[in-house]
Design an enzyme around this catalytic site. Structure first.
Site, PDB file in Angstrom:
ATOM      1  N   CYS A   1     141.070  -0.464  62.274  1.00  0.00           N
ATOM      2  CA  CYS A   1     139.607  -0.372  62.123  1.00  0.00           C
ATOM      3  C   CYS A   1     138.903  -1.358  63.002  1.00  0.00           C
ATOM      4  CB  CYS A   1     139.259  -0.626  60.651  1.00  0.00           C
ATOM      5  SG  CYS A   1     139.875   0.653  59.595  1.00  0.00           S
ATOM      6  N   HIS A   2     139.330  -2.650  62.919  1.00  0.00           N
ATOM      7  CA  HIS A   2     138.599  -3.655  63.686  1.00  0.00           C
ATOM      8  C   HIS A   2     139.537  -4.539  64.478  1.00  0.00           C
ATOM      9  CE1 HIS A   2     136.081  -2.542  60.181  1.00  0.00           C
ATOM     10  NE2 HIS A   2     135.175  -2.387  61.157  1.00  0.00           N
ATOM     11  N   GLY A   3     140.805  -4.158  64.470  1.00  0.00           N
ATOM     12  CA  GLY A   3     141.750  -4.892  65.326  1.00  0.00           C
ATOM     13  C   GLY A   3     142.218  -6.197  64.734  1.00  0.00           C
TER      14      GLY A   3
END
Lengths: 454, 273
Positions: B237-239
């Site tokens: 999702c956001h790394g």
């Protein structure tokens, strides 16, 4: 200074109450004097007699006197008056048994029935303010009883207990036996229900007795402390539902017999009588004076009658404890006169013979003027003192008005007594000695003579 | 007209026979006798012993009988016919003797009674507590719900190096069978370079098995296993990169993956929750 004041205050307060004010003589003079009143008597056209006396008492007493004693029972319905006596508080047309009992209790009154061989008296007493309440119950009981058969059936156990309690007194049994022995009819009926009739008296028989005997001509309504107008109104409206003379009772015929009841009692009760005089006759007065000449019980509470002629005569015959009085009963058409003794079983014969001998001595003229005067005084005193209680007064007024429709004053009664002479007394004693005797005895009768041995 | 002179006078009480009194009940009651089946027990009469007591007993004239309600009774109720029952069957031995004072034994009797009462009170208090707590605990979670809160995993099915995902309490649960090389690497990591410093041995009970919740601590996505720069997990999702111990190494997540409560009842099974 404050403390000083308190001390004087304290000395005043140490007296527990304010001293009563001095009685003023002037105030005494203003005290109302209530005048003594005479009985007021009214005779209604249907025969009912209404009498009232204002005695300024806070309690009122009202009595309905009915000529319906046990002498008016027939052979077929013996014991009806006993049941009637116990049935006074049963349900009536205007009030149930519960209401009568509770109502009478609530005003603190009392309802009682007294029956003799001649009359039945229904009386109520209560505080003056509640006369209306108890009057209502009295009227209901005397004129409108219902005698519901289940309530009447409940009275059977009460009859048994009543008899058992009453016959604990040997005197009552002896007196009943005496009358049974002395008379063939009417007066021989007992006040208590015979054993074979217990449980067999029906509601219809009660109704029939009331219908035949509780009639206006045979009733008297008497009130003490009640307004005469009120009584008159009650008598006119309520007590004349049955008019006429009702069934005529049988005439009492004297026969002269004997009844002996042998049991294990160590005290023998014996009553020996002969024909006396009917109430109201001049002879009755002579017999009454003779009774007091011979000795008629103690005159003060817990006193003895050891000084009476009979007692002194018997004391010569035995040293064991005994008691004896002269017996005098006057009914409307008959009378009994004799003596009654209670003695130990071993000496009963001596006691009875000694008492007979005393009366024979009087019959032979053995009575002094002093004896007669003393007897007259005792009789007058007993008569007047019996009227000092409201019960006695009600009884006296009621019996007189029922018997004759008038009420004599105590003064004239005293004069009547005074008019009895010593000769009359001796003649009365002669009549007893010559007459056919009746006897009733009870106890261990081994030493007791039979009536023909007297 | 001396009708009264012919009637009973004031001193002959035996000629007025029985009179009933309504004493509080509403039907006239019978005084003075006890009716025992059919036998009537009468009251004992005073015996006439001497001349004075016989005096006045003879009647002077004919009888008159009266019955009344609320009238004056000729019998005084003394209730002397009532017998107090014998209670000796129920008495303690110390007070059987009616002539001895009961005060001597009062201490021991009271002590026994109080002891018994106290013990009963205590026992019943416990019983009450038990009953009440049992009733109240019926309102707590039922067995099926509680059963869902635990998961039992057979460890021999998980090969080495593999990460298996289970559904537990509505969340993904990662169970990773770590290789010895991975264990060594994670144990040697320097605390200073960790955003959320936690030693590997603090996060596992047995180093071979790493059990964590598969929920990214950033915004709740499920990280992918065996991905990322540190040999652990990578959240797409956001790394966020996690290592083989579930600790955050790179990315926006603030904390390490949550370690649930678990225990090993034996070598082959683990119960989480």
């Amino acid at each position: 200074m404050k403390g000083m004041r308190n001390i004087s205050y304290l000395s005043r307060r140490l007296y527990s109450a304010q001293a009563a004010p001095k009685f003023e003589a002037a105030a005494a003079a203003e005290r109302v004097r209530l005048p003594a009143q005479d009985p007021q008597i009214t005779k209604l056209p249907n025969g009912l007699v209404i009498a009232s006396l204002e005695n300024y008492s806070p309690c009122s007493k009202i009595g309905v006197f009915v000529r319906a004693g046990s002498r008016y029972e027939n052979v077929g319905d013996l014991g009806v008056t006993h049941l009637l006596r116990l049935a006074a508080n049963l349900t009536t047309k205007g009030a149930s048994a519960f209401r009568i009992t509770r109502g009478v209790e609530a005003v603190g009154g009392g309802l009682s029935v007294t029956s003799t061989k001649e009359n039945m008296v229904y009386s109520v007493e209560c505080m003056r303010d509640y006369v209306d309440t108890v009057m209502e119950y009295l009227i209901n009981v005397t004129t409108a009883p219902e005698f519901r058969h289940w309530e009447v059936a409940d009275l059977t156990s009460r009859i048994k207990v009543d008899k058992a309690l009453a016959l604990q007194n040997p005197q009552l049994g002896v007196l009943e036996n005496l009358h049974t022995a002395a008379y063939k009819s009417a007066l021989c009926n007992t006040l208590y229900c015979p054993d074979y009739r217990v449980g067999k008296i029906t509601s219809e028989q009660l109704h029939a007795f009331v219908q035949n005997n509780f009639t206006s001509a045979r009733m008297a309504l008497v009130g003490l402390g009640v307004d005469h107008a009120v009584l008159k109104q009650v008598g006119e409206h309520f007590l004349n539902i049955r008019s006429g003379q009702g069934a005529a009772g049988a005439k009492a015929v004297y026969r002269g017999g004997e009844v002996r009841e042998q049991n294990a009692d160590s005290l023998v009760h014996a009553a020996v009588v002969a024909e006396g005089a009917a109430a109201g006759s001049a002879e009755a007065n002579a017999f009454a004076v003779l009774q007091h000449v011979l000795g008629a019980g103690p005159y003060i509470k817990r006193g003895t009658n050891m000084m009476s002629k009979l007692s002194q005569g018997v004391a010569k015959a035995t040293t064991q404890p005994f008691d004896t009085t002269a017996f005098n009963a006057s009914y409307s058409d008959a009378g009994l006169f004799g003596f009654y003794t209670i003695s130990q079983a071993g000496v009963a014969g001596d006691v009875i013979q000694a008492a007979m001998a005393q009366i024979k001595a009087v019959a032979q003229g053995g009575v002094t003027a002093a004896d007669v005067t003393r007897a007259k005084n005792q009789l007058k005193a007993r008569y007047l003192m019996s009227m000092e209680s409201t019960n006695g007064l009600l009884d006296e007024i009621g019996t007189q008005t029922l018997a004759s429709g008038t009420c004599i004053q105590p003064e004239s009664a005293a004069q009547t007594i005074d008019s009895v002479s010593a000769n009359d007394v001796v003649n009365a004693a002669k009549k007893f000695v010559a007459g056919k005797k009746s006897m009733a005895t009870r106890g261990n009768l081994g030493n007791t003579p039979f009536v023909d041995e007297l | 007209m001396l009708s009264l002179a012919a009637r009973s006078g004031a001193f002959s009480p035996y000629l007025q026979a029985t009179s009933y009194v309504v004493a509080g009940q509403l039907k006239p009651i019978v005084p003075g006798v006890v009716v025992n089946t059919e036998k009537l027990l009468k009251d004992v009469k005073k015996p006439f012993l001497c001349r004075d007591s016989l005096s006045g007993q003879s009647p002077k004239t004919g009888p008159a009988v009266s019955a009344s309600i609320n009238g004056a009774a000729s019998v005084r109720f003394a209730h002397s016919d009532i017998r107090v029952p014998d209670f000796s069957d129920y008495r303690r031995p110390e007070v059987q003797n009616a002539n001895k004072s009961s005060q001597d034994s009062s201490d021991s009797r009271k002590g026994f009674s109080y002891l018994l009462t106290g013990a009963t009170v205590v026992v019943s208090a416990y019983a009450a507590k038990t009953v009440v707590s049992q009733f109240i605990s019926t309102m707590s979670a039922s067995a099926d719900v509680l059963a869902l809160s635990q998961i039992e995993i057979k460890l021999s099915d998980i090969p080495e190096g593999k990460n298996v995902t289970f559904k537990w309490r509505g969340k993904p649960l990662f169970v990773r069978h770590r290789t010895p090389k991975e264990i060594e690497v994670e144990a040697a990591v320097n605390m200073a370079e960790l955003r959320d410093p936690q030693h590997d041995l603090d996060r596992v009970k047995k180093p071979k098995w790493m059990i964590v919740l598969g929920v990214c601590t950033h915004l709740g996505c499920v990280p992918i296993a065996n991905a990322g720069d540190y040999g652990g997990y990578y959240c797409p999702c956001h790394g966020s990169h996690y290592d083989a111990s579930g600790r955050i190494r790179k990315g926006p997540a603030p904390a390490n993956l949550e370690v649930p409560f678990y225990e090993f009842p034996d070598e082959d099974t683990v119960i989480v929750g």
